[in-house]
Motif scaffolding. Structure first.
Motif, PDB file in Angstrom:
ATOM      1  N   LEU A  27       0.829  -1.206   0.000  1.00 54.28           N
ATOM      2  CA  LEU A  27       0.000   0.000   0.000  1.00 54.28           C
ATOM      3  C   LEU A  27       0.868   1.263   0.000  1.00 54.28           C
ATOM      4  N   VAL A  28       1.938   1.255   0.783  1.00 51.24           N
ATOM      5  CA  VAL A  28       2.841   2.407   0.820  1.00 51.24           C
ATOM      6  C   VAL A  28       3.456   2.625  -0.558  1.00 51.24           C
ATOM      7  N   VAL A  29       3.895   1.552  -1.214  1.00 54.14           N
ATOM      8  CA  VAL A  29       4.495   1.658  -2.546  1.00 54.14           C
ATOM      9  C   VAL A  29       3.491   2.254  -3.534  1.00 54.14           C
ATOM     10  N   ALA A  37       3.494  10.280  -9.476  1.00 56.25           N
ATOM     11  CA  ALA A  37       3.040  10.326 -10.872  1.00 56.25           C
ATOM     12  C   ALA A  37       1.960  11.396 -11.051  1.00 56.25           C
ATOM     13  N   PHE A  38       1.080  11.539 -10.086  1.00 57.10           N
ATOM     14  CA  PHE A  38       0.022  12.552 -10.160  1.00 57.10           C
ATOM     15  C   PHE A  38       0.617  13.956 -10.205  1.00 57.10           C
ATOM     16  N   LEU A  39       1.605  14.218  -9.351  1.00 56.35           N
ATOM     17  CA  LEU A  39       2.228  15.544  -9.331  1.00 56.35           C
ATOM     18  C   LEU A  39       2.966  15.839 -10.638  1.00 56.35           C
ATOM     19  N   ASP A 111      10.750   8.337 -13.418  1.00 57.33           N
ATOM     20  CA  ASP A 111      11.214   7.262 -12.546  1.00 57.33           C
ATOM     21  C   ASP A 111      10.275   7.146 -11.362  1.00 57.33           C
ATOM     22  N   LEU A 112       9.939   5.922 -10.994  1.00 62.61           N
ATOM     23  CA  LEU A 112       9.099   5.708  -9.823  1.00 62.61           C
ATOM     24  C   LEU A 112       9.904   5.955  -8.555  1.00 62.61           C
ATOM     25  N   ALA A 113       9.237   6.492  -7.539  1.00 58.77           N
ATOM     26  CA  ALA A 113       9.925   6.808  -6.283  1.00 58.77           C
ATOM     27  C   ALA A 113      10.384   5.538  -5.569  1.00 58.77           C
ATOM     28  N   ILE A 114       9.528   4.535  -5.524  1.00 65.13           N
ATOM     29  CA  ILE A 114       9.864   3.257  -4.881  1.00 65.13           C
ATOM     30  C   ILE A 114       9.637   2.162  -5.910  1.00 65.13           C
ATOM     31  N   ARG A 115      10.638   1.347  -6.141  1.00 67.72           N
ATOM     32  CA  ARG A 115      10.544   0.279  -7.132  1.00 67.72           C
ATOM     33  C   ARG A 115      10.633  -1.080  -6.458  1.00 67.72           C
ATOM     34  N   PRO A 116       9.494  -1.768  -6.343  1.00 68.85           N
ATOM     35  CA  PRO A 116       9.537  -3.127  -5.790  1.00 68.85           C
ATOM     36  C   PRO A 116      10.208  -4.094  -6.773  1.00 68.85           C
ATOM     37  N   SER A 120       8.823  -2.403 -13.179  1.00 68.43           N
ATOM     38  CA  SER A 120       9.604  -1.474 -13.990  1.00 68.43           C
ATOM     39  C   SER A 120       9.888  -0.220 -13.163  1.00 68.43           C
ATOM     40  N   SER A 121      11.052   0.373 -13.360  1.00 69.91           N
ATOM     41  CA  SER A 121      11.408   1.561 -12.579  1.00 69.91           C
ATOM     42  C   SER A 121      10.920   2.851 -13.239  1.00 69.91           C
ATOM     43  N   ARG A 122      10.413   2.756 -14.471  1.00 72.30           N
ATOM     44  CA  ARG A 122       9.958   3.950 -15.203  1.00 72.30           C
ATOM     45  C   ARG A 122       8.534   3.746 -15.687  1.00 72.30           C
TER      46      ARG A 122
END
Length: 137
Positions: A27-29, A37-39, A111-116, A120-122
């Motif tokens: 949920l945090v991720v 992404a919204f910002l 780039d995603l802030a947190i990448r599980p 994908s990181s982007r």
């Protein structure tokens, strides 16, 4: 019999706690990545709005002053969009023009802030805006 039942419950509580922590982590991720992404999308929306308005300045002034018609100069409008969009990593995906309307579509990879692990990181975000020229009645 009581000690055996108690030891079985302790194992179940551990499994439930671990499962609960995994769900909370996911949920945090999701919340952190979707907020980022919204910002970024809001920034891209603002840029697309500005680019569409800048392109609307590509009015064919000769046609307007001679005939009183609003017609966009296609090459001028596209040039104005490309001049306006100077943010690195932002791509002008499309500029479509009708007689009195211009639509701009922008794309950006972030780039995603947190990448599980395994994700994908982007990701790609897209914004589209339209500006329309009208004569006051």
């Amino acid at each position: 019999m009581t000690s055996t039942a108690a030891s079985r419950e302790e194992g179940q509580i551990t499994v439930m706690t671990v499962g609960f922590l995994v769900v909370i982590g996911l949920l945090v991720v999701v919340v952190v990545n979707s907020s980022a992404a919204f910002l970024e999308r809001r920034k891209l929306d603002n840029l697309a709005d500005g680019a569409a308005i800048a392109a609307a300045d590509g009015l064919s002034r000769d046609t307007f002053y001679e005939k009183g018609d609003i017609v966009l100069d296609r090459s001028q409008a596209r040039r104005l969009v490309r001049q306006y969009v100077t943010t690195p990593g932002t791509r002008v995906a499309r500029v479509s023009i009708s007689d009195d309307e211009v639509t701009v579509r922008l794309e950006r990879r972030i780039d995603l802030a947190i990448r599980p692990p395994g994700w994908s990181s982007r990701t790609r975000i897209v914004a589209e805006a339209t500006a329309r020229l009208t004569l006051g009645e």
